[in-house]
Design an enzyme around this catalytic site. Sequence first.
Site, PDB file in Angstrom:
ATOM      1  N   ILE A 142     109.103  61.537  15.816  1.00 23.03           N
ATOM      2  CA  ILE A 142     110.337  62.294  15.617  1.00 23.03           C
ATOM      3  C   ILE A 142     111.173  61.513  14.604  1.00 23.03           C
ATOM      4  O   ILE A 142     110.997  60.308  14.450  1.00 23.03           O
ATOM      5  CB  ILE A 142     111.116  62.560  16.931  1.00 23.03           C
ATOM      6  CG1 ILE A 142     111.397  61.272  17.704  1.00 23.03           C
ATOM      7  CG2 ILE A 142     110.406  63.558  17.799  1.00 23.03           C
ATOM      8  CD1 ILE A 142     112.180  61.495  18.996  1.00 23.03           C
ATOM      9  N   ASP A 143     112.037  62.217  13.892  1.00 22.52           N
ATOM     10  CA  ASP A 143     112.809  61.595  12.811  1.00 22.52           C
ATOM     11  C   ASP A 143     113.724  60.488  13.324  1.00 22.52           C
ATOM     12  O   ASP A 143     114.122  60.477  14.496  1.00 22.52           O
ATOM     13  CB  ASP A 143     113.685  62.644  12.103  1.00 22.52           C
ATOM     14  CG  ASP A 143     112.873  63.743  11.449  1.00 22.52           C
ATOM     15  OD1 ASP A 143     111.684  63.506  11.155  1.00 22.52           O
ATOM     16  OD2 ASP A 143     113.422  64.839  11.258  1.00 22.52           O
ATOM     17  N   LYS A 144     114.107  59.624  12.411  1.00 22.28           N
ATOM     18  CA  LYS A 144     115.007  58.506  12.731  1.00 22.28           C
ATOM     19  C   LYS A 144     116.248  58.980  13.474  1.00 22.28           C
ATOM     20  O   LYS A 144     116.647  58.392  14.486  1.00 22.28           O
ATOM     21  CB  LYS A 144     115.396  57.786  11.434  1.00 22.28           C
ATOM     22  CG  LYS A 144     116.426  56.681  11.630  1.00 22.28           C
ATOM     23  CD  LYS A 144     116.888  56.114  10.294  1.00 22.28           C
ATOM     24  CE  LYS A 144     118.010  55.109  10.500  1.00 22.28           C
ATOM     25  NZ  LYS A 144     118.544  54.604   9.218  1.00 22.28           N
ATOM     26  N   THR A 146     116.759  61.801  15.051  1.00 20.96           N
ATOM     27  CA  THR A 146     116.505  62.676  16.192  1.00 20.96           C
ATOM     28  C   THR A 146     116.239  61.785  17.400  1.00 20.96           C
ATOM     29  O   THR A 146     115.490  60.817  17.308  1.00 20.96           O
ATOM     30  CB  THR A 146     115.277  63.573  15.929  1.00 20.96           C
ATOM     31  OG1 THR A 146     115.515  64.378  14.774  1.00 20.96           O
ATOM     32  CG2 THR A 146     115.007  64.493  17.113  1.00 20.96           C
ATOM     33  N   ARG A 243     114.411  71.373  11.469  1.00 16.32           N
ATOM     34  CA  ARG A 243     115.476  71.269  10.462  1.00 16.32           C
ATOM     35  C   ARG A 243     115.232  72.232   9.301  1.00 16.32           C
ATOM     36  O   ARG A 243     116.155  72.923   8.831  1.00 16.32           O
ATOM     37  CB  ARG A 243     115.563  69.824   9.965  1.00 16.32           C
ATOM     38  CG  ARG A 243     115.910  68.828  11.064  1.00 16.32           C
ATOM     39  CD  ARG A 243     115.652  67.397  10.643  1.00 16.32           C
ATOM     40  NE  ARG A 243     116.508  67.000   9.527  1.00 16.32           N
ATOM     41  CZ  ARG A 243     116.333  65.881   8.839  1.00 16.32           C
ATOM     42  NH1 ARG A 243     115.345  65.041   9.136  1.00 16.32           N
ATOM     43  NH2 ARG A 243     117.161  65.582   7.846  1.00 16.32           N
TER      44      ARG A 243
END
Length: 310
Positions: A142-144, A146, A243
Amino acid sequence: MGKETIYEIKIKDEQQGARIDQALSFALPEISRSFAQKLIQQGAVEVEGAICASKKLRVEPGQEIKVTVPEPEGLDVVPEDIPLDIIYEDQDVLVVNKPKGMVVHPAAGNHSGTLVNAILHHCGTELSSINGVVRPGIVHRIDKDTSGLLMVAKNDMAHRCLAEQLAQHTIDRAYRAIVYNNFIQDSGTIDAPIGRDPKNRLRQAVTEVHSKRAVTHYQVLERFGRFTHIEARLETGRTHQIRVHMAHIKHPLLGDAVYGPGKNPFGAEGQVLHAKILGFQHPRSGQHMVFESPLPHQFEKILKKMRERE
């Protein structure tokens, strides 16, 4: 000398007059424009058999280009004693609640302080080796910015099993998000392919070019006029999928500086997105397991402000 990969490409008509660094990054999605420039400086790019001396060279249709890419340098990933919010752990699987702001695995510019550094300290050698030394145990990301649930494989058997479930879209992944604008309907599905943005290689986009199918299901939870609190369930797992998809249907995430408005009315630190529910079949027992994590403090704080305004 490590292994090299040699690519041979032929310039297409639509690339007439493009700079060679641009043409290379277009033809080889794994190569960025800046990396293409570096390869040119190293003498690793040949045009019609002659070494290319300038990144500003303009290419012509039909030209044959040879690119020699050296083997990537390995990162020395060091275990670090970083606190982990462990939701579940056994001999095969670790489920962690990743905080907002933490990078999942080391990369250029982020060699320490990552989730991988933390799980290496916690698990030692008890991690799958399928993704190599840089991403041991990492099955998905998962993104930084998130927050939320991630599963980690502690051995190769578990990794293969969980990766297969991801490929078959049988893993349950539900996210909470706050997005801009009100919805006409209460729920819906976005089925739109995602690939690298042809105009900006740092972004993903809904595109038919070099893309993969991406499906997101969403449900409205609360309406706040200009903003909406939603649940989004992933059927596929493309980079930045929620996103990109929400921005595509004109509901970008609050705080998302990449895909949303530049302004930030609630002072969100990055996109307001949380991986709340994670469900999968245990790789050894076959039992279906579901985990849930509470919304982080900042997310709850923004919801409280919105409710008070209403």
